[in-house]
Design a protein around this motif. Structure first.
Motif, PDB file in Angstrom:
ATOM      1  N   LEU A 180       1.937  11.271  -9.356  1.00 51.65           N
ATOM      2  CA  LEU A 180       2.737   9.982  -9.099  1.00 51.65           C
ATOM      3  C   LEU A 180       2.390   9.371  -7.696  1.00 51.65           C
ATOM      4  O   LEU A 180       1.913  10.214  -6.760  1.00 51.65           O
ATOM      5  CB  LEU A 180       4.100   9.733  -9.233  1.00 51.65           C
ATOM      6  CG  LEU A 180       5.123  10.931  -8.467  1.00 51.65           C
ATOM      7  CD1 LEU A 180       5.461  10.407  -7.025  1.00 51.65           C
ATOM      8  CD2 LEU A 180       6.276  11.201  -9.070  1.00 51.65           C
ATOM      9  N   ASP A 181       2.524   8.446  -7.359  1.00 49.36           N
ATOM     10  CA  ASP A 181       2.218   7.731  -6.044  1.00 49.36           C
ATOM     11  C   ASP A 181       3.490   7.213  -5.413  1.00 49.36           C
ATOM     12  O   ASP A 181       4.266   6.398  -6.073  1.00 49.36           O
ATOM     13  CB  ASP A 181       1.280   6.414  -6.153  1.00 49.36           C
ATOM     14  CG  ASP A 181       0.943   6.108  -4.869  1.00 49.36           C
ATOM     15  OD1 ASP A 181       1.538   6.068  -3.922  1.00 49.36           O
ATOM     16  OD2 ASP A 181      -0.390   5.229  -4.924  1.00 49.36           O
ATOM     17  N   THR A 212       4.291   5.227  -3.155  1.00 48.02           N
ATOM     18  CA  THR A 212       4.232   3.806  -3.200  1.00 48.02           C
ATOM     19  C   THR A 212       4.308   2.998  -4.414  1.00 48.02           C
ATOM     20  O   THR A 212       4.765   1.743  -4.384  1.00 48.02           O
ATOM     21  CB  THR A 212       2.812   3.290  -2.484  1.00 48.02           C
ATOM     22  OG1 THR A 212       1.947   3.270  -3.095  1.00 48.02           O
ATOM     23  CG2 THR A 212       2.862   3.976  -0.870  1.00 48.02           C
ATOM     24  N   GLU A 213       4.453   3.710  -5.467  1.00 55.08           N
ATOM     25  CA  GLU A 213       4.437   3.200  -6.742  1.00 55.08           C
ATOM     26  C   GLU A 213       5.849   2.249  -6.873  1.00 55.08           C
ATOM     27  O   GLU A 213       6.898   2.587  -6.484  1.00 55.08           O
ATOM     28  CB  GLU A 213       4.598   4.025  -7.708  1.00 55.08           C
ATOM     29  CG  GLU A 213       4.756   3.802  -9.134  1.00 55.08           C
ATOM     30  CD  GLU A 213       4.973   4.836 -10.086  1.00 55.08           C
ATOM     31  OE1 GLU A 213       5.634   5.079 -11.057  1.00 55.08           O
ATOM     32  OE2 GLU A 213       4.232   5.711 -10.112  1.00 55.08           O
ATOM     33  N   GLN A 214       5.773   1.055  -7.631  1.00 48.85           N
ATOM     34  CA  GLN A 214       7.174  -0.080  -7.486  1.00 48.85           C
ATOM     35  C   GLN A 214       7.908   0.364  -8.783  1.00 48.85           C
ATOM     36  O   GLN A 214       7.289   0.628  -9.747  1.00 48.85           O
ATOM     37  CB  GLN A 214       6.706  -1.137  -7.513  1.00 48.85           C
ATOM     38  CG  GLN A 214       5.982  -1.891  -6.168  1.00 48.85           C
ATOM     39  CD  GLN A 214       6.547  -1.597  -5.021  1.00 48.85           C
ATOM     40  OE1 GLN A 214       7.650  -2.460  -4.802  1.00 48.85           O
ATOM     41  NE2 GLN A 214       6.088  -0.884  -4.015  1.00 48.85           N
ATOM     42  N   THR A 215       9.359   0.310  -8.630  1.00 50.12           N
ATOM     43  CA  THR A 215       9.921   0.544  -9.587  1.00 50.12           C
ATOM     44  C   THR A 215      11.055  -0.492  -9.722  1.00 50.12           C
ATOM     45  O   THR A 215      11.550  -1.090  -8.704  1.00 50.12           O
ATOM     46  CB  THR A 215      10.679   2.090  -9.482  1.00 50.12           C
ATOM     47  OG1 THR A 215      11.609   2.163 -10.757  1.00 50.12           O
ATOM     48  CG2 THR A 215      11.890   2.040  -8.234  1.00 50.12           C
ATOM     49  N   SER A 217       9.842   0.476  -3.804  1.00 56.02           N
ATOM     50  CA  SER A 217       8.704   1.642  -3.976  1.00 56.02           C
ATOM     51  C   SER A 217       9.604   2.847  -4.469  1.00 56.02           C
ATOM     52  O   SER A 217      10.772   3.364  -3.572  1.00 56.02           O
ATOM     53  CB  SER A 217       7.836   1.980  -2.774  1.00 56.02           C
ATOM     54  OG  SER A 217       8.753   2.332  -1.632  1.00 56.02           O
ATOM     55  N   ARG A 228      11.773   9.024 -13.305  1.00 54.60           N
ATOM     56  CA  ARG A 228      10.230   8.949 -13.124  1.00 54.60           C
ATOM     57  C   ARG A 228       9.853  10.408 -13.067  1.00 54.60           C
ATOM     58  O   ARG A 228       8.792  10.806 -13.466  1.00 54.60           O
ATOM     59  CB  ARG A 228       9.924   8.256 -11.982  1.00 54.60           C
ATOM     60  CG  ARG A 228       8.495   8.302 -11.514  1.00 54.60           C
ATOM     61  CD  ARG A 228       7.843   7.418 -12.543  1.00 54.60           C
ATOM     62  NE  ARG A 228       6.257   7.394 -12.297  1.00 54.60           N
ATOM     63  CZ  ARG A 228       5.453   8.229 -12.455  1.00 54.60           C
ATOM     64  NH1 ARG A 228       5.730   9.412 -13.205  1.00 54.60           N
ATOM     65  NH2 ARG A 228       4.132   8.208 -12.267  1.00 54.60           N
TER      66      ARG A 228
END
Length: 307
Positions: A73-74, A76-79, A103, A126
């Motif tokens: 996973l990243d 900075t990934e948005q949720t 993020s 996640r």
């Protein structure tokens, strides 16, 4: 031949002082403190199974960073956090009213700094509960287990309280039936396991240095000064920690760092005799007992270094 009885520790032994402090505050307490570098330790019931409550968010945080390190996973990934279905809580997204987008790493900040339950649920969705347990297992925390989500923890308290709602939690008979207060039926650990986790984080054994530094930063941003930090009111002593609370339970685990580079992992778990929501003495005794333990470890180190 008559055996010489083992000498009793002096009455002012740190363990006796810690037990006396717990008793004076009206709580039962369990503690483990360890010098992160030398391995010297002091404990009062360090292997007692305890309810972690929000302290288990630290395990989730480490699992999150391990997955980021592995490229799964990243950060900075948005949720997305919709208006509906949020986990109850008095802080962060749990207390907000409008939809939000942020993020994963900002959700982690809210989870750790203000113990935001909804942010924790977003991250757990996640990462996965199995991944959290895999993380603690691989770190050798054999008595640490996440049985359910933080939302399920809160929901079980509401369900067990019954139609009386939050007011019913002032009734000792209701407190006695809460599954959330039974380590066998909820998220659990021991004080020793928690200091082991903290030591691994501070020695960069839990994650690569980049991720370990990020975890330590978030622990240092916690806003609550009334438990562990209250025992170390010095500008040059840094305290980083994570609290956990439930009816009658007040916990905190963290690391105390001195300007001479001494660093000490401390885990204190308490259960109060009174069901009252506000018990300042029960909060403060976490800092008091941690200070007694850390002072003893520092005195022992000084004695060992003398010529």
């Amino acid at each position: 031949m008559t055996e010489t009885p083992a000498p009793h520790p002096p009455r002012d032994h740190p363990r006796d002082r810690i037990r006396a402090a717990f008793a004076e505050a009206g709580v039962t307490g369990w503690l483990h403190a360890e010098d992160i570098d030398s391995g010297a330790w002091l404990d009062v019931g360090a292997d007692q199974p305890v309810v972690t409550a929000s302290v288990h968010k630290l395990c989730l945080l480490v699992a999150l960073h391990q997955r980021a390190e592995a490229g799964e996973l990243d950060l900075t990934e948005q949720t997305e956090c919709p208006r509906e279905g949020r986990t109850a809580g008095p802080t962060g997204l749990s207390a907000m009213l409008d939809p939000a987008r942020l993020s994963l790493r900002d959700a982690a900040y809210l989870m750790m700094a203000v113990s935001d339950n909804t942010a924790a649920e977003l991250l757990l969705a996640r990462v996965g509960l199995d991944a959290v347990n895999d993380t603690t297992r691989r770190l050798g925390l054999t008595r640490t287990h996440a049985a359910h989500s933080f939302g399920a923890f809160v929901a079980s308290i509401r369900e067990d309280a019954g139609p009386g709602g939050p007011r019913a939690l002032a009734d000792p008979r209701v407190i006695a039936r809460l599954r959330a207060l039974d380590p066998a039926r909820t998220n659990r650990s021991t004080p020793r396991d928690m200091t082991r986790l903290l030591g691994a984080i501070w020695r960069d054994e839990a994650c690569a240095p980049e991720h370990g530094a990020a975890v330590r930063r978030l622990l240092g941003l916690q806003v609550w000064p009334h438990r562990l930090a209250s025992g170390f009111p010095f500008d040059d002593v840094h305290v980083a920690g994570k609290t956990g609370s439930a009816p009658t339970l007040r916990n905190e685990v963290g690391v105390v760092e001195y300007p001479d580079r001494g660093r000490y992992a401390v885990a204190v778990f308490t259960r109060a005799a009174s069901p009252a929501a506000a018990l300042p003495a029960a909060d403060a005794v976490i800092g008091t007992t941690a200070r007694i333990a850390v002072d003893a470890l520092r005195a022992g180190a000084a004695a060992r270094s003398e010529p």
